[in-house]
Each structure stands twice: as C-alpha cells, then as structure tokens.
Design a protein around this motif. Structure first.
Motif, mmCIF file in Angstrom:
data_model
loop_
_atom_site.group_PDB
_atom_site.id
_atom_site.type_symbol
_atom_site.label_atom_id
_atom_site.label_comp_id
_atom_site.label_asym_id
_atom_site.label_seq_id
_atom_site.Cartn_x
_atom_site.Cartn_y
_atom_site.Cartn_z
ATOM 1 N N ARG A 22 0.765 -1.087 0.030
ATOM 2 C CA ARG A 22 -0.042 0.188 -0.061
ATOM 3 C C ARG A 22 0.838 1.174 0.161
ATOM 4 N NH1 ARG A 22 -5.194 0.177 1.165
ATOM 5 N NH2 ARG A 22 -5.292 -1.734 2.353
ATOM 6 N N ALA A 23 2.000 1.286 0.777
ATOM 7 C CA ALA A 23 3.000 2.220 0.808
ATOM 8 C C ALA A 23 3.610 2.726 -0.455
ATOM 9 C CB ALA A 23 3.825 1.955 1.995
ATOM 10 N N ALA A 65 7.133 -0.809 -8.592
ATOM 11 C CA ALA A 65 7.089 -0.836 -6.931
ATOM 12 C C ALA A 65 6.093 -1.627 -6.522
ATOM 13 C CB ALA A 65 7.575 0.121 -6.061
ATOM 14 N N PHE A 66 4.975 -1.327 -7.048
ATOM 15 C CA PHE A 66 3.774 -1.883 -6.385
ATOM 16 C C PHE A 66 3.692 -3.279 -7.066
ATOM 17 C CE2 PHE A 66 -0.680 -3.250 -7.462
ATOM 18 C CZ PHE A 66 -1.485 -3.147 -6.393
ATOM 19 N N SER A 80 -5.856 8.385 -14.575
ATOM 20 C CA SER A 80 -4.921 7.925 -13.445
ATOM 21 C C SER A 80 -5.611 7.808 -12.085
ATOM 22 C CB SER A 80 -4.069 9.140 -13.335
ATOM 23 O OG SER A 80 -3.299 9.188 -14.708
ATOM 24 N N HIS A 81 -6.505 8.683 -11.721
ATOM 25 C CA HIS A 81 -6.956 8.413 -10.373
ATOM 26 C C HIS A 81 -7.721 7.153 -10.379
ATOM 27 C CE1 HIS A 81 -5.628 12.120 -8.737
ATOM 28 N NE2 HIS A 81 -6.234 12.810 -9.532
ATOM 29 N N ALA A 82 -8.385 6.800 -11.255
ATOM 30 C CA ALA A 82 -9.137 5.477 -11.354
ATOM 31 C C ALA A 82 -8.407 4.147 -11.335
ATOM 32 C CB ALA A 82 -10.030 5.404 -12.578
ATOM 33 N N ALA A 83 -7.143 4.425 -11.888
ATOM 34 C CA ALA A 83 -6.046 3.459 -12.001
ATOM 35 C C ALA A 83 -5.488 3.200 -10.325
ATOM 36 C CB ALA A 83 -4.944 3.659 -12.839
ATOM 37 N N ARG A 117 -5.258 0.411 -5.190
ATOM 38 C CA ARG A 117 -5.636 0.359 -3.615
ATOM 39 C C ARG A 117 -6.655 -0.675 -3.422
ATOM 40 N NH1 ARG A 117 -5.415 6.460 -4.274
ATOM 41 N NH2 ARG A 117 -3.523 6.835 -3.415
ATOM 42 N N ALA A 118 -7.768 -1.093 -4.397
ATOM 43 C CA ALA A 118 -8.551 -1.859 -4.095
ATOM 44 C C ALA A 118 -7.940 -3.539 -3.908
ATOM 45 C CB ALA A 118 -9.592 -2.021 -5.319
#
Length: 235
Positions: free
Chosen positions: A125-126, A149-150, A190-193, A198-199
C-alpha cells in the motif's frame, strides 16, 4: 512508520536479488530503466557509455553492468563493433510478454492474499503513497517507478521467489509499451487506476484469493487494439 517501510522494502529487495536500491549499480540501472520506459531514451537510440556515465553520475563499470542487466531483460541490444542501443518496439514480443505477465501476476495476487503478512501488505500500500502527487505533477517517471514498485511488491508477497523474478522482467518489458501507446491519460483515468491498485490492497487484507485475482485482472487491463494500432502506425 517510515522505518517500518524502509525495513520492509529492504526485505523485499533481498527476496528478489542482490540489486539493492541502496547500491550505486542499482541506482544507475533504475535510472536507465525508467528513462527507457518513459521514452527519454527512445527505441533504437544509440547509448554511448561515456555520455551515460556523465548523465547519471556513475563510473563506466557501473554503466556497463547496468546495460548488461538491461540486455538480459531485452531492453537494450549490444552488438560487437556496433555498440549498444535501446531495443526497438516489437508488437509481437509485447503481446507475448503481456500474456505471460497476466497469467503470472494474477496467480501471484491470489498467493499473496494467502501468504502476505500485515507488514508486507502495508509495504504494498505504501508504494502508492506518492501517487496523487505524481498525477498532479504529470510526473511520468514517478508514476512508472510507483507502478513497478507496486507490482514487484505484490509478486514478492506471493512467497514464490521464481514467479516474483519473472514479474520483474515482464513488467519492464511491457511498461514502455503502455506509456508509448497511451502517453497522456487524463487525471480521471490516472486516479481510477490508483483506486484499482488500492482495491487490490484491500483484497489482500481481506484474505480473499479469488477477489485478489479478480482485482489484479482489472489492474492489468488487456492488450488494447489501440496500442497495436499506435505501435504499428509508428506514432
């Protein structure tokens, strides 16, 4: 929390290979990699080792080692008496790499939902913490680094070292195709991605492998016909 994240990041690094981001050779490699992914080093561009050493502030030995690793990943081409260049874009190779990535990463997400510890999920998450600012700044390099990184953190949290190493290479091979064909996503996209990423963290925390696999499938998306048209048109 910062100390926790640093320790967790170090542990994840150690699970994959000896290229710790704290080492100069890894920083040189990462800088070269990101510039290839975002197109600062364009497909087919000749790579002069002396110029790269000046650009990235490293010695020739470190540059050569980084280029050797990038060559193994198929991102640069090294030819005797010709030199080194950025690998050309190849639509067939991109599709094959993406298909392999989809299979492996979806499976890794399911494994991570079972095996990841609380600290590992927090570290995943970080990786998204700077996402909103990167979108606001239209910082392609930061977004590319965050995405890598994710996905590497999720793969490492699967507990399967072999699969995690494969994810690293496949992510590098496919990332520049996304950014080349989709250079300017809207802020909303981008915000949707980010929300989808996060989901996935929420799915891992819920210990639901089926949900984690489904969310990772959405995170990865598909290999859109738009990308094929863009690459084939040479734009």
């Amino acid at each position: 929390m910062a100390v926790l994240r640093e320790k967790e990041a170090s542990r994840l690094d150690a699970k994959l290979d000896e290229w710790s981001p704290r080492l100069l050779k890894s920083r040189l490699y990462q800088n070269l990699l990101l510039d290839i992914i975002i197109g600062e080093l364009a497909p087919g561009a000749h790579l002069d080792e002396d110029a790269l050493a000046l650009r990235y502030g490293g010695g020739l030995a470190g540059i050569r080692e980084a280029l050797t690793r990038l060559a193994l990943e198929g991102l640069v081409v090294r030819r005797a008496r010709v030199g080194t260049s950025v690998a050309p874009l190849d639509i067939v190779a991109a599709r094959e790499a993406f298909e392999a990535r989809s299979l492996i990463e979806v499976h890794c997400a399911g494994l991570a939902a079972v095996h990841a510890g609380i600290q590992e999920i927090a570290a995943i998450r970080a990786t998204l913490d700077a996402g909103e600012q990167a979108v606001a700044d239209n910082d392609a390099a930061a977004l590319a680094a965050m995405d890598e990184a994710f996905h590497v953190a999720v793969a490492a949290a699967s507990g399967n070292r072999t699969l995690a190493k494969m994810v690293v290479t496949l992510h590098h091979q496919t990332a520049r195709y996304w950014l080349y064909a989709m250079r300017a996503p809207s802020d909303a996209e981008s915000h949707a991605a980010l929300a989808e990423h996060r989901a996935l963290c929420d799915a891992l925390m819920s210990r639901d492998p089926e949900r984690a696999r489904a969310v990772m499938t959405r995170v990865l998306g598909d290999f859109p016909s738009e990308m094929k048209r863009t690459l084939e048109s040479g734009r």
